[in-house]
Design a protein around this motif. Sequence first.
Motif, mmCIF file in Angstrom:
data_model
loop_
_atom_site.group_PDB
_atom_site.id
_atom_site.type_symbol
_atom_site.label_atom_id
_atom_site.label_comp_id
_atom_site.label_asym_id
_atom_site.label_seq_id
_atom_site.Cartn_x
_atom_site.Cartn_y
_atom_site.Cartn_z
ATOM 1 N N SER A 10 -32.068 -12.764 -21.338
ATOM 2 C CA SER A 10 -33.305 -12.048 -21.025
ATOM 3 C C SER A 10 -34.167 -11.878 -22.277
ATOM 4 N N SER A 11 -33.538 -11.543 -23.396
ATOM 5 C CA SER A 11 -34.273 -11.366 -24.657
ATOM 6 C C SER A 11 -34.887 -12.676 -25.114
ATOM 7 N N ALA A 12 -34.130 -13.758 -24.964
ATOM 8 C CA ALA A 12 -34.648 -15.070 -25.361
ATOM 9 C C ALA A 12 -35.843 -15.472 -24.497
ATOM 10 N N LEU A 13 -35.738 -15.244 -23.203
ATOM 11 C CA LEU A 13 -36.846 -15.579 -22.296
ATOM 12 C C LEU A 13 -38.083 -14.746 -22.609
ATOM 13 N N PHE A 14 -37.875 -13.494 -22.995
ATOM 14 C CA PHE A 14 -38.998 -12.632 -23.375
ATOM 15 C C PHE A 14 -39.707 -13.188 -24.600
ATOM 16 N N LEU A 15 -38.939 -13.609 -25.604
ATOM 17 C CA LEU A 15 -39.531 -14.161 -26.824
ATOM 18 C C LEU A 15 -40.230 -15.489 -26.550
ATOM 19 N N LEU A 16 -39.766 -16.192 -25.504
ATOM 20 C CA LEU A 16 -40.401 -17.457 -25.114
ATOM 21 C C LEU A 16 -41.576 -17.229 -24.154
ATOM 22 N N GLU A 17 -41.882 -15.941 -23.912
ATOM 23 C CA GLU A 17 -43.008 -15.526 -23.053
ATOM 24 C C GLU A 17 -42.821 -15.937 -21.601
ATOM 25 N N LYS A 18 -41.555 -16.044 -21.170
ATOM 26 C CA LYS A 18 -41.244 -16.298 -19.753
ATOM 27 C C LYS A 18 -40.841 -14.960 -19.151
ATOM 28 N N TYR A 19 -41.840 -14.133 -18.915
ATOM 29 C CA TYR A 19 -41.606 -12.739 -18.578
ATOM 30 C C TYR A 19 -40.970 -12.531 -17.206
ATOM 31 N N ALA A 20 -41.384 -13.297 -16.215
ATOM 32 C CA ALA A 20 -40.817 -13.146 -14.871
ATOM 33 C C ALA A 20 -39.328 -13.478 -14.871
ATOM 34 N N CYS A 21 -38.975 -14.551 -15.560
ATOM 35 C CA CYS A 21 -37.564 -14.950 -15.648
ATOM 36 C C CYS A 21 -36.753 -13.913 -16.422
ATOM 37 N N SER A 37 -26.229 -0.612 -18.037
ATOM 38 C CA SER A 37 -26.900 -1.446 -19.040
ATOM 39 C C SER A 37 -28.398 -1.522 -18.809
ATOM 40 N N ILE A 38 -28.895 -0.846 -17.778
ATOM 41 C CA ILE A 38 -30.334 -0.830 -17.518
ATOM 42 C C ILE A 38 -31.094 -0.282 -18.728
ATOM 43 N N LEU A 39 -30.467 0.608 -19.494
ATOM 44 C CA LEU A 39 -31.110 1.145 -20.699
ATOM 45 C C LEU A 39 -31.332 0.066 -21.750
ATOM 46 N N VAL A 40 -30.431 -0.897 -21.803
ATOM 47 C CA VAL A 40 -30.562 -1.991 -22.765
ATOM 48 C C VAL A 40 -31.695 -2.934 -22.344
ATOM 49 N N PHE A 41 -31.845 -3.127 -21.053
ATOM 50 C CA PHE A 41 -32.878 -4.036 -20.540
ATOM 51 C C PHE A 41 -34.250 -3.386 -20.445
ATOM 52 N N LEU A 42 -34.313 -2.072 -20.523
ATOM 53 C CA LEU A 42 -35.553 -1.343 -20.253
ATOM 54 C C LEU A 42 -36.735 -1.774 -21.130
ATOM 55 N N PRO A 43 -36.609 -1.844 -22.461
ATOM 56 C CA PRO A 43 -37.772 -2.221 -23.280
ATOM 57 C C PRO A 43 -38.342 -3.594 -22.922
ATOM 58 N N VAL A 44 -37.475 -4.585 -22.780
ATOM 59 C CA VAL A 44 -37.938 -5.934 -22.442
ATOM 60 C C VAL A 44 -38.572 -5.961 -21.057
ATOM 61 N N THR A 45 -37.987 -5.238 -20.112
ATOM 62 C CA THR A 45 -38.519 -5.210 -18.743
ATOM 63 C C THR A 45 -39.903 -4.571 -18.697
ATOM 64 N N VAL A 46 -40.042 -3.411 -19.339
ATOM 65 C CA VAL A 46 -41.327 -2.697 -19.323
ATOM 66 C C VAL A 46 -42.424 -3.525 -19.988
ATOM 67 N N TYR A 47 -42.129 -4.084 -21.160
ATOM 68 C CA TYR A 47 -43.143 -4.864 -21.864
ATOM 69 C C TYR A 47 -43.444 -6.178 -21.153
ATOM 70 N N SER A 48 -42.471 -6.721 -20.434
ATOM 71 C CA SER A 48 -42.717 -7.945 -19.659
ATOM 72 C C SER A 48 -43.713 -7.681 -18.540
ATOM 73 N N HIS A 53 -48.142 -11.486 -15.968
ATOM 74 C CA HIS A 53 -48.916 -11.151 -14.775
ATOM 75 C C HIS A 53 -48.133 -10.081 -14.018
ATOM 76 N N PHE A 54 -48.647 -8.858 -14.003
ATOM 77 C CA PHE A 54 -47.884 -7.717 -13.503
ATOM 78 C C PHE A 54 -47.314 -7.954 -12.111
ATOM 79 N N LYS A 55 -48.140 -8.408 -11.187
ATOM 80 C CA LYS A 55 -47.697 -8.585 -9.801
ATOM 81 C C LYS A 55 -46.577 -9.617 -9.715
ATOM 82 N N ARG A 56 -46.750 -10.731 -10.444
ATOM 83 C CA ARG A 56 -45.757 -11.802 -10.403
ATOM 84 C C ARG A 56 -44.428 -11.349 -11.008
ATOM 85 N N VAL A 57 -44.506 -10.681 -12.156
ATOM 86 C CA VAL A 57 -43.289 -10.210 -12.839
ATOM 87 C C VAL A 57 -42.588 -9.147 -12.002
#
Length: 346
Positions: A10-21, A37-48, A53-57
């Motif tokens: 998930s972190s790698a996809l975020f850095l690659l700007e593949k936010y939906a994935c 583990s939702i706490l670990v994913f929270l920053p990447v999820t919120v910023y994604s 595209h909010f609706k798509r993500v």
Amino acid sequence: SFSMYAVTLSSALFLLEKYACAVSVAAAGVILGWPFSILVFLPVTVYSLFRGHFKRVFLSGLLTSLCLLVLSVVADYYSYGRWTSSVFNLLKYNVLGGGESHLYGTEGTTFYFRNAFNNFNFAFVLALLFVGVALSARKKYAPDLLIVVSPVYIWLAFMSLQAHKEERFLYPIYPLICVAAASVIDSFPYFFHDKYANEQSIFEKIAKGLRPLILGFILCTSHSRTFSMLNGYGAPLQIYRHLEYHEDTGPGSILCVGSEWHRYPSSFFVPSYISEVHWIDDGFRGLLPFPFNETLGGTTAAPSYFNTKNKASDKQYLKDIGACNLLMELDLRRPYPSRGNDLSTW
């Protein structure tokens, strides 16, 4: 471990700007891996959600979550023979009440810091320094990498406040600790770089030369840790290999485990000539694992004495020690008898 892999991807996809994935993988890590583990994913999820595209993500995360929850419930029905949700049950036990995780061991607030240093040595110290480095080297690391690494601090703070602690609870942030430490090592020359000069200063060159040395030191220390674990603490695994040389006890043999029950590795370490593994009473007063029994219903049933208070039952022990063909025991010099010392019998 599954959540750890999901965090990495998930972190790698975020850095690659593949936010939906990235959000979809995060949903899989939480539902199929570990809900907390939702706490670990929270920053990447919120910023994604804000970056992409909010609706798509949002729809990507929502549909993935719904599909995985349905699959989870179906799998639970197949395993337990009734409609239930293991994800909800876990949250209910630990969050909504009814559960007492402290029954399974408590540690002080510094446990995870000591444990992380034990496992990552100086790389963990460097990882903790990442925030200061990121703020100094703002253009290089902020905000993307700061978002990815931030769960290290969130998770350490949250888990340190919980009474019940286990080493494995740190697994989800293990990759992020490595990323943070690597970033700090990479940034050493930055602090000696003169943005007004065209050539590198002698200090910047020295800082670049220090990077492989520091990395090599960390790797050597880490390999020493691994070597120590395998050679100094591998007895609980090594001892089960000796079972291969006792086939003369005959098929259908019974293996009894005493004070070593909590180090019992897996039935895969037990040879086929052993038909059963039983626990013997050596003073432990908590619940012990129950062997899989298809005739009793397999995963759809549980012994009547199972409870949520971790209270032992006499039914979990083998009463007739004479029925044991093999005994696995560690002499802990406790009030209970150490049967293995009787070499005429064992």
